[in-house]
Each structure stands twice: as structure tokens, then as C-alpha cells.
Enzyme design. Structure first.
Site, PDB file in Angstrom:
ATOM      1  CG  ASP A  44      -5.304   2.068   7.862  1.00 36.38           C
ATOM      2  OD1 ASP A  44      -4.513   1.326   7.249  1.00 36.38           O
ATOM      3  OD2 ASP A  44      -5.792   3.100   7.374  1.00 36.38           O
ATOM      4  CB  CYS A  63      -0.977  -0.011   1.170  1.00 40.10           C
ATOM      5  SG  CYS A  63      -2.339   1.154   0.943  1.00 40.10           S
TER       6      CYS A  63
HETATM    7  P1  RI2 Z   1       0.113   6.423   6.747  1.00 39.19           P
HETATM    8  C1  RI2 Z   1      -3.728   3.582   4.373  1.00 39.19           C
HETATM    9  O1  RI2 Z   1      -5.107   3.404   4.262  1.00 39.19           O
HETATM   10  C2  RI2 Z   1      -2.952   2.283   4.203  1.00 39.19           C
HETATM   11  O2  RI2 Z   1      -3.596   1.160   4.760  1.00 39.19           O
HETATM   12  C3  RI2 Z   1      -1.665   2.650   4.918  1.00 39.19           C
HETATM   13  O3  RI2 Z   1      -0.869   1.547   5.234  1.00 39.19           O
HETATM   14  C4  RI2 Z   1      -2.237   3.356   6.136  1.00 39.19           C
HETATM   15  O4  RI2 Z   1      -3.331   4.122   5.645  1.00 39.19           O
HETATM   16  C5  RI2 Z   1      -1.272   4.227   6.904  1.00 39.19           C
HETATM   17  O5  RI2 Z   1      -0.818   5.290   6.108  1.00 39.19           O
HETATM   18  P2  RI2 Z   1      -5.976   3.993   3.006  1.00 39.19           P
HETATM   19  O6  RI2 Z   1      -6.383   5.413   3.402  1.00 39.19           O
HETATM   20  O7  RI2 Z   1      -0.654   7.112   7.827  1.00 39.19           O
HETATM   21  O8  RI2 Z   1      -5.157   3.942   1.752  1.00 39.19           O
HETATM   22  O9  RI2 Z   1       1.353   5.757   7.255  1.00 39.19           O
HETATM   23  O10 RI2 Z   1      -7.177   3.087   2.943  1.00 39.19           O
HETATM   24  O11 RI2 Z   1       0.395   7.345   5.575  1.00 39.19           O
END
Ligand code: RI2
Length: 312
Positions: free
Chosen positions: A193, A124
Site C-alpha cells: 500500500d 491478502c
Molecule cells: P494492489 C490492499 O489493501 C492490500 O493490502 C494489498 O496488498 C494492497 O492493497 C495492494 O493491492 P486493501 O484495500 O494495488 O485490501 O496490488 O486494504 O491490488
């Protein structure tokens, strides 16, 4: 309310995404909304703030950073609207600043775990995880990254762009190739998350199978997570809700209509048990997942017995 609703909508449709980013957007949204509320009674002001807080929290159910950010701002105090507004601004600005510096600090701390020549696998798009890779690269370590596409929203494309801009050699792979490439990997670094009191990590769907493949191959898994991603409510036994997103992210509506017996399941996150995680790298230190309760108690101000924490 219009601007606040727009922010809420952007978080919902993932125009603003990433657990840390949505937390900062929510804090800024509440701050800006509060400053626009006109003259009235303090009680009305407080009610409007609670309504705004609820709207923001309802946008995405899984990332705990969101309610934690909202709660950090909603702790405001004031005997008048002016006092309340000033305190909200102070709390929101403080949260945003701390959040930005937490991501950098995680980079510094996590980079110690990366050796020269390491190949890192990531999944991701996590700003905290990328901060670790960027800090290691900046520190002169020659690293390379294997990044998954992260279907269905392709956040891996954001990751390869950011790594490319940093100058880190990166390979893009399909999600189903993680086990195939695990033999080339020295270390797995991913974001979160949410982290529960028992040290489980909730992150983008696919995280748990990547962690399982790493565990099987005896490769270390590091999770990069700011302290505000730890879930106080998990202390009350509450499970983290896994967001189920629209089927159209997986298959076009008209294509799906061709079938009579087919439905789509599209959970956005999964749960990785603590057994598959070696370290959670936070801005206050790199801890084993078993220490999650300590973070919730010391840094989020919740301990066992605090059953009554609402929005205020
Ligand atoms: P940071 C994201 O969720 C991903 O799951 C990623 O690993 C997590 O948030 C943390 O991201 P989504 O919004 O806070 O893409 O480290 O569903 O940037």
C-alpha cells in the site's frame, strides 16, 4: 458532488479496494467530477477541484497510491475552465492507463524470479502480486500458491478466486498458519500500500509476520509495487498513518457488548522493515528496497529539499 461523494464512500467502505484500484478510481472520480462542473470563474473551479481532491484523499489514510493519483491529476494547468478540464482528462486518463500497464509490466519482470515448480506464498489480495504469478503460469512454469485468508476482511477469498480462474493450483490457509507452512514455500510474493524512502513496506496486517517467518526460514520476499505506491512525504520524515478500522470487522457489536473490559484493536496494515525484503518489483525494474529514494526522486518528481508540495 453527489457522484464524487459516492466514489469516496465506496473507497471508504472498501467496495472499491486494493491500493492500485483506489488510485485509478480516484483519478477517474476527479476527471468525471471536473467535467460536470458548470460555468463559473476559473478560481471557483480550482477551489472545487481542491475540495474534491481533499475528500478523496481523506477516505483511506494508508495507501499512498491514493494521494499520489490525486496529485498526478491536480497538476493540471489551464488559463480557462475548458483548458483545465481538457488537461485534467488527459492527466487522469494517462494515470489510469499507466497504472494498468504498470501492473502487467510488474508481472513480466517479476515472473523472471519464479522458477518452474515453485510454491509461492501470498497474503491478502494484490493485483500486482497476482500479476507476477499469472505471468509465470502463462510462461509455462508449473507453480502453486499458498494464500492466506487475510482476516478480518477475507481478501484471500478474492485471491483464490482469481488464481483459480487463471488455472493456478492454490491452497487456502488461516493467517496463523504461515510459519507452519513456510517449509513448503520457495518464495513469498506480496503487494504494497506504501513504500517509504527507507525501503520499508506498508501492506495488509500480517505482512510483517509473514516476512519475518520467511526471513527466519531464509526464503526470499518479493514485494510487487507500482512506482506510485512510493511515499514522497516519507522524505519529509512523515510516518505513514496506519488505518484503524471498525471493531465490527473483527467481532459483532452485540457480541462485544457482552463484555465490560474488552475492546478491539483492528489496524488494517503493518510495516515490514527493509531487512526482510529482498526485492521490490516495480514497473521500471526490480530494485533492492534501499533504492526507494531513487524511485521517489526519479519517478514521482520529489527530491530532498522539495518541502513545499501541496495539492497543486
Ligand atoms: P494492489 C490492499 O489493501 C492490500 O493490502 C494489498 O496488498 C494492497 O492493497 C495492494 O493491492 P486493501 O484495500 O494495488 O485490501 O496490488 O486494504 O491490488
Amino acid at each position: 458532488m453527489k457522484q464524487l461523494s459516492e466514489t469516496a464512500q465506496k473507497i471508504k467502505n472498501m467496495e472499491i479496494r486494493g491500493a492500485g484500484r483506489i488510485a485509478r478510481a480516484a483519478a477517474a472520480g476527479l476527471r468525471d467530477y471536473s467535467q460536470r462542473i458548470g460555468i463559473g470563474k476559473l478560481e471557483e473551479f480550482n477551489n472545487k477541484m481542491i475540495e474534491a481532491a481533499r475528500l478523496l484523499i481523506s477516505t483511506r489514510p494508508t495507501a499512498v497510491s491514493l494521494p499520489n493519483a490525486v496529485r498526478a491529476v491536480m497538476r493540471y494547468k489551464g488559463d480557462s475552465i475548458d483548458e483545465a478540464k481538457a488537461n485534467i482528462k488527459e492527466l487522469a486518463d494517462g494515470f489510469i492507463l499507466n497504472s494498468e500497464s504498470a501492473v502487467l509490466k510488474i508481472g513480466e519482470i517479476g515472473a523472471h524470479r519464479i522458477r518452474d515448480g515453485d510454491t509461492i506464498m501470498t497474503h491478502c489480495n494484490s493485483s500486482a502480486a497476482i500479476s507476477i504469478m499469472a505471468a509465470a503460469h502463462k510462461g509455462g512454469k508449473n507453480i502453486s500458491v499458498i494464500a492466506t485468508e487475510s482476516r478480518p476482511r477475507w481478501q484471500g477469498h478474492l485471491t483464490i478466486r482469481q488464481l483459480d480462474e487463471t488455472g493456478i493450483k492454490t491452497s487456502l490457509i488461516v493467517d496463523s498458519a504461515v510459519r507452519y507452512f513456510m517449509k513448503e514455500v520457495d518464495l513469498v510474493v506480496m503487494g504494497a500500500d506504501a513504500v517509504t524512502a527507507n525501503g520499508s513496506v506498508i501492506n495488509k496486517i500480517g505482512t510483517s509476520q509473514l516476512a519475518l517467518a520467511a526471513h527466519e526460514a531464509r526464503k526470499n520476499v518479493i514485494i510487487a509495487a507500482e512506482t506510485y505506491k512510493f511515499s514522497p512525504k516519507s522524505l519529509l520524515g512523515e510516518l505513514i498513518e496506519i488505518e484503524e478500522r471498525n471493531s465490527s470487522e473483527v467481532i459483532a457489536d452485540e457480541k462485544l457488548r457482552e463484555f465490560s473490559n474488552v475492546s478491539v484493536k483492528n489496524p488494517a496494515f503493518d510495516v515490514t522493515p527493509r531487512e526482510y525484503i529482498d526485492l521490490i518489483c516495480t514497473e521500471v525494474g526490480a530494485i533492492p528496497p534501499e533504492m526507494a529514494y531513487f524511485i521517489i526522486k526519479e519517478y514521482l518528481g520529489w527530491g530532498l529539499g522539495d518541502m513545499d508540495q501541496g495539492l497543486k
